[in-house]
Design an enzyme around this catalytic site. Structure first.
Site, mmCIF file in Angstrom:
data_model
loop_
_atom_site.group_PDB
_atom_site.id
_atom_site.type_symbol
_atom_site.label_atom_id
_atom_site.label_comp_id
_atom_site.label_asym_id
_atom_site.label_seq_id
_atom_site.Cartn_x
_atom_site.Cartn_y
_atom_site.Cartn_z
ATOM 1 N N SER A 154 49.579 39.896 66.129
ATOM 2 C CA SER A 154 48.818 41.094 66.492
ATOM 3 C C SER A 154 47.449 40.666 67.019
ATOM 4 C CB SER A 154 48.698 42.035 65.291
ATOM 5 O OG SER A 154 48.114 43.267 65.677
ATOM 6 N N THR A 155 46.366 41.102 66.382
ATOM 7 C CA THR A 155 45.023 40.798 66.872
ATOM 8 C C THR A 155 44.805 39.285 66.955
ATOM 9 O OG1 THR A 155 44.281 42.776 65.696
ATOM 10 C CG2 THR A 155 42.584 41.307 66.563
ATOM 11 N N HIS A 180 51.950 43.048 69.040
ATOM 12 C CA HIS A 180 51.496 44.438 69.142
ATOM 13 C C HIS A 180 50.757 44.631 70.462
ATOM 14 C CE1 HIS A 180 51.401 44.571 64.453
ATOM 15 N NE2 HIS A 180 52.618 44.703 64.931
ATOM 16 N N MET A 273 45.807 41.853 62.099
ATOM 17 C CA MET A 273 45.332 42.723 61.034
ATOM 18 C C MET A 273 46.492 43.502 60.438
ATOM 19 S SD MET A 273 42.862 43.693 59.266
ATOM 20 C CE MET A 273 41.228 44.379 59.371
ATOM 21 N N ASP A 276 52.124 44.156 58.781
ATOM 22 C CA ASP A 276 53.391 44.208 59.503
ATOM 23 C C ASP A 276 54.000 42.808 59.557
ATOM 24 O OD1 ASP A 276 55.509 45.157 61.046
ATOM 25 O OD2 ASP A 276 54.450 44.830 62.942
#
Length: 341
Positions: A154-155, A180, A273, A276
């Protein structure tokens, strides 16, 4: 746009908007005086474009930056450039009815700002991509083609995935990736990675065979699952509800991989973050798959790997620059050996 962003962010009592600049030159002075924790930065601005200003920030005074970019092909290219330059995240603004569209996603914007405030940013150092012929992993031979690698991020994941994927050898086991990212961006991301890699990288298509030497990236707005049909693995795209708050979801990819590939799977969770992927990775480990989590020191945001580690889903924590080698070794790379006859 500046007034709209200020109003939306000010709704949260933990966020204080300390300044608003009309162009990068004014912003530079305000940054020195106000010392903000996070900067939101548009790509199109007067007197200097956002990418040029971002490069100056990350070279001279690195700090968390969230880009505000348009949901277009051109916007996707510029945004991915920004993430490679060191931006923590981006907030895509809609093309139509911008005010209402952004107001509907105020919670997403606030979440991204809070995440950015926790991110670790580094001084920009231009790294030269290793020529494919000099890739130290290019001579690895694999004892089986049954292995499947599933990666979630993700991030900070755009840059992390570039590091992990660029040195995959052409005969690498198949890789499925959930990052993501919204629609339009995933296709552009795959095309950019494909230019610097020995493997073939594309946005996943429903029903296509999963083959060695290929990387399949979950399209924005769709879940990517691994499906087994006889002796073949297939990509399966679904339009189900968001899982763990995301669509595509890492949990969905990991769970389907545990069911389809079992102990032949390798799970990797990178910077991001939230949590997930944690539950899905635990299922992978429980069926005998090898699992790896990016270590805290090399993460932009040590959220997803930490959540997976805390519940016992991560078998090994590995620094970002060692993950490619680690996951390939877990695939049972065949060692060159002398044969006596």
């Amino acid at each position: 746009m500046r007034e709209l962003l200020t109003a939306l962010l000010s709704q949260d009592p933990t966020i204080e908007v300390v300044g608003s600049a009309t162009d990068p030159y004014q912003a530079r002075q305000m940054i020195k005086q106000l010392l903000p924790d996070v900067i939101t930065l548009d790509i199109e601005m007067p007197r200097m474009d956002g990418l040029s200003f971002l490069e100056k920030i990350m070279t001279l005074r690195p700090m968390p930056v969230v880009m505000v970019s348009s949901l277009t092909q051109q916007g996707a290219e510029a945004t991915l450039n920004a993430l490679e330059l060191g931006a923590v995240d981006f907030f895509p603004k809609p093309k139509l009815d911008m005010k209402r569209g952004i107001e509907k996603r105020a919670d997403e914007l606030i979440h991204k700002i809070k995440t950015a405030a926790q991110a670790k940013v580094k001084t920009l150092e231009r790294e030269q991509d290793t020529p494919l012929a000099l890739n130290p992993l290019s001579n690895i031979k694999f004892s089986t083609t049954e292995k499947i690698i599933a990666i979630g991020a993700s991030t900070g994941g755009v840059e992390a995935l570039r590091v992990v994927i660029k040195n995959l050898p052409a005969n690498s086991p198949a890789v499925l990736v959930t990052q993501h990212m919204p629609e339009k961006f995933t296709k552009t991301f795959a095309e950019r990675l494909n230019k610097i890699s020995a493997v073939s990288i594309s946005e996943a298509k429903h029903g296509e065979r999963v083959l060695p030497g290929h990387v399949y990236i979950a399209p924005g707005g769709k879940h990517l699952k691994l499906h087994r049909s006889g002796a073949n693995y297939l990509c399966q795209l679904t339009d189900e509800e968001a899982v763990s708050g995301h669509k595509p979801s890492v949990d969905v990819l990991f769970r389907s991989t545990s069911e389809a590939a079992g102990k032949n799977a390798i799970g990797v969770i990178l910077t991001g973050m939230g949590k997930d992927g944690a539950a899905g990775m635990l299922e992978l480990r429980e069926v005998g798959a090898k699992t790896f989590g990016q270590d805290e020191a090399s993460c932009v945001v040590y959220g997803m790997p930490k959540a997976a580690y805390d519940i016992g889903a991560v078998e090994h924590q590995v620094s970002l620059n060692k993950i490619t080698e680690a996951m390939l070794n877990a695939c049972g790379a065949a060692k060159d050996r002398h044969i006596r006859v």
